[in-house]
Design a protein around this motif. Structure first.
Motif, mmCIF file in Angstrom:
data_model
loop_
_atom_site.group_PDB
_atom_site.id
_atom_site.type_symbol
_atom_site.label_atom_id
_atom_site.label_comp_id
_atom_site.label_asym_id
_atom_site.label_seq_id
_atom_site.Cartn_x
_atom_site.Cartn_y
_atom_site.Cartn_z
ATOM 1 N N ASP A 109 7.133 8.453 -3.421
ATOM 2 C CA ASP A 109 7.388 9.247 -2.224
ATOM 3 C C ASP A 109 6.146 9.554 -1.395
ATOM 4 O O ASP A 109 6.203 10.324 -0.447
ATOM 5 C CB ASP A 109 8.102 10.554 -2.598
ATOM 6 N N ARG A 110 5.001 8.937 -1.761
ATOM 7 C CA ARG A 110 3.795 9.199 -0.978
ATOM 8 C C ARG A 110 2.789 8.075 -1.195
ATOM 9 O O ARG A 110 2.831 7.368 -2.211
ATOM 10 C CB ARG A 110 3.166 10.549 -1.335
ATOM 11 N N SER A 111 1.899 7.956 -0.234
ATOM 12 C CA SER A 111 0.945 6.857 -0.211
ATOM 13 C C SER A 111 0.042 6.866 -1.437
ATOM 14 O O SER A 111 -0.227 5.817 -2.032
ATOM 15 C CB SER A 111 0.108 6.951 1.065
ATOM 16 N N ARG A 112 -0.447 8.022 -1.833
ATOM 17 C CA ARG A 112 -1.356 8.093 -2.984
ATOM 18 C C ARG A 112 -0.674 7.591 -4.252
ATOM 19 O O ARG A 112 -1.324 7.018 -5.123
ATOM 20 C CB ARG A 112 -1.840 9.529 -3.180
ATOM 21 N N LEU A 113 0.614 7.804 -4.373
ATOM 22 C CA LEU A 113 1.332 7.342 -5.556
ATOM 23 C C LEU A 113 1.479 5.822 -5.539
ATOM 24 O O LEU A 113 1.399 5.177 -6.591
ATOM 25 C CB LEU A 113 2.700 8.020 -5.622
ATOM 26 N N VAL A 114 1.661 5.245 -4.358
ATOM 27 C CA VAL A 114 1.682 3.782 -4.247
ATOM 28 C C VAL A 114 0.376 3.202 -4.769
ATOM 29 O O VAL A 114 0.361 2.271 -5.588
ATOM 30 C CB VAL A 114 1.918 3.350 -2.784
ATOM 31 N N THR A 115 -0.729 3.770 -4.321
ATOM 32 C CA THR A 115 -2.049 3.284 -4.744
ATOM 33 C C THR A 115 -2.248 3.444 -6.242
ATOM 34 O O THR A 115 -2.723 2.528 -6.932
ATOM 35 C CB THR A 115 -3.146 4.044 -3.981
ATOM 36 N N ALA A 116 -1.870 4.610 -6.771
ATOM 37 C CA ALA A 116 -2.079 4.881 -8.194
ATOM 38 C C ALA A 116 -1.231 3.967 -9.067
ATOM 39 O O ALA A 116 -1.702 3.460 -10.096
ATOM 40 C CB ALA A 116 -1.770 6.349 -8.492
ATOM 41 N N ASP A 118 -0.043 0.997 -8.237
ATOM 42 C CA ASP A 118 -0.532 -0.372 -8.086
ATOM 43 C C ASP A 118 -1.753 -0.599 -8.980
ATOM 44 O O ASP A 118 -1.851 -1.622 -9.686
ATOM 45 C CB ASP A 118 -0.872 -0.619 -6.615
ATOM 46 N N ARG A 119 -2.654 0.357 -8.997
ATOM 47 C CA ARG A 119 -3.836 0.238 -9.857
ATOM 48 C C ARG A 119 -3.440 0.275 -11.327
ATOM 49 O O ARG A 119 -3.974 -0.481 -12.143
ATOM 50 C CB ARG A 119 -4.817 1.361 -9.539
ATOM 51 N N GLY A 120 -2.508 1.159 -11.673
ATOM 52 C CA GLY A 120 -2.071 1.254 -13.058
ATOM 53 C C GLY A 120 -1.408 -0.021 -13.535
ATOM 54 O O GLY A 120 -1.641 -0.482 -14.662
ATOM 55 N N ALA A 121 -0.574 -0.629 -12.690
ATOM 56 C CA ALA A 121 0.079 -1.882 -13.050
ATOM 57 C C ALA A 121 -0.952 -2.999 -13.195
ATOM 58 O O ALA A 121 -0.864 -3.833 -14.110
ATOM 59 C CB ALA A 121 1.125 -2.246 -12.002
ATOM 60 N N GLU A 122 -1.942 -3.021 -12.309
ATOM 61 C CA GLU A 122 -3.005 -4.032 -12.412
ATOM 62 C C GLU A 122 -3.754 -3.890 -13.730
ATOM 63 O O GLU A 122 -4.004 -4.886 -14.436
ATOM 64 C CB GLU A 122 -3.968 -3.892 -11.239
ATOM 65 N N VAL A 172 4.193 -0.350 0.239
ATOM 66 C CA VAL A 172 4.542 -0.937 -1.057
ATOM 67 C C VAL A 172 4.574 -2.459 -0.944
ATOM 68 O O VAL A 172 4.120 -3.180 -1.846
ATOM 69 C CB VAL A 172 5.898 -0.412 -1.556
ATOM 70 N N GLY A 173 5.082 -2.965 0.182
ATOM 71 C CA GLY A 173 5.147 -4.408 0.385
ATOM 72 C C GLY A 173 3.783 -5.067 0.364
ATOM 73 O O GLY A 173 3.679 -6.252 0.011
ATOM 74 N N ARG A 174 2.747 -4.316 0.716
ATOM 75 C CA ARG A 174 1.392 -4.876 0.712
ATOM 76 C C ARG A 174 0.700 -4.735 -0.642
ATOM 77 O O ARG A 174 -0.352 -5.329 -0.866
ATOM 78 C CB ARG A 174 0.543 -4.175 1.782
ATOM 79 N N ALA A 175 1.266 -3.947 -1.550
ATOM 80 C CA ALA A 175 0.643 -3.714 -2.857
ATOM 81 C C ALA A 175 0.769 -4.965 -3.729
ATOM 82 O O ALA A 175 1.842 -5.561 -3.834
ATOM 83 C CB ALA A 175 1.294 -2.520 -3.544
ATOM 84 N N ALA A 176 -0.307 -5.331 -4.364
ATOM 85 C CA ALA A 176 -0.357 -6.602 -5.092
ATOM 86 C C ALA A 176 0.466 -6.598 -6.373
ATOM 87 O O ALA A 176 0.918 -7.656 -6.821
ATOM 88 C CB ALA A 176 -1.819 -6.942 -5.424
#
Length: 259
Positions: A109-116, A118-122, A172-176
């Motif tokens: 529900d927020r941009s910071r969570l998308v980033t977190a 994505d990094r966690g999955a990586e 989210v679409g841009r997250a690797a």
């Protein structure tokens, strides 16, 4: 596990299945298009094992630490039999942990969570399916609020504002390491004891969610999931296109106190 608890769970699953089948028939939908996620928050590992034995393939968890400990108790075959959905509000500092074991996160529900995430999955060497949680409180006119006199707790059930969903979807679409799979919402709390049917608070909320789902899907065609509906409002959710129902108490009974 051929015990009384297993028999009770089997009966509850059958009752919920009857409701789903009836709602699909009433809405002209194919039963196979609606997936049941049994929410096992606060319930023990043995119940998860019982559900697996009863053919349940999707479970939902709300608490990161509890879920991680519970999943660690499953053997490889049991874990492989499950799709695990994280359906609770997610703190940034828990995102890495959740990204290491969840198959689907419903509450982005927020941009910071998308980033977190994505990094966690990586870091975990995997990809993660995510849904965008929409806050529908401000999109539903709760006209019966004066009957109860209770103040409205806007945003109390989580989610991003509806007008921010398209931009969040693009992020989210841009997250690797994330795959955008759709949208999720919890219907606002009703103010009326007899709030049911096609004009209920839940029905109005889920109609709005369906509109937003179409908007997201037009830009992201693989975002086909609509996570909506719980024990008390699954019929309204199915009527408005829900593909995934999050049902806990109607199957497992009242939740035990958190430990």
């Amino acid at each position: 596990m051929g015990d009384v608890r297993t028999a009770d769970l089997a009966e509850s699953l059958a009752r919920v299945e009857e409701r789903i089948v009836a709602a699909c028939a009433a809405s002209g939908r194919d039963r196979d298009d609606v997936h049941l996620v049994v929410v096992t928050k606060f319930f023990p590992l043995d119940d998860v094992r019982r559900l697996i034995g009863l053919g349940v393939t999707d479970v939902g968890e709300n608490k990161a630490q509890e879920a991680a400990a519970k999943l660690a108790g499953l053997d490889d075959d049991e874990r492989d039999a499950l799709t695990v959905h994280f359906v609770g509000q997610l703190q940034i500092n828990k995102a890495r942990q959740v990204a290491s074991w969840a198959d689907v996160v419903h509450t982005v529900d927020r941009s910071r969570l998308v980033t977190a995430l994505d990094r966690g999955a990586e870091q975990a060497g995997r990809h993660l399916d995510v849904l965008l949680q929409v806050d529908l409180d401000d999109r539903v006119d709760l006209a019966d609020a004066p009957r109860s006199g209770r103040p409205r707790a806007s945003g109390s059930r989580g989610g991003a504002p509806a007008d921010g969903i398209p931009a969040l979807a693009d992020e989210v679409g841009r997250a690797a390491h994330l795959h955008l799979r759709g949208v999720m919402a919890v219907a606002p709390l009703s103010r009326s004891a007899d709030d049911a049917g096609p004009s209920s608070t839940a029905a109005v909320a889920f109609a709005e969610l369906a509109r937003l789902a179409d908007q997201v899907r037009s830009a992201h065609p693989r975002a086909t999931m609509v996570s909506a509906g719980m024990s008390g409002d699954l019929e309204q959710a199915i009527a408005h296109g829900a593909t995934h129902l999050r049902v806990g108490s109607a199957i497992l009974g009242p939740r035990p106190a958190p430990r």
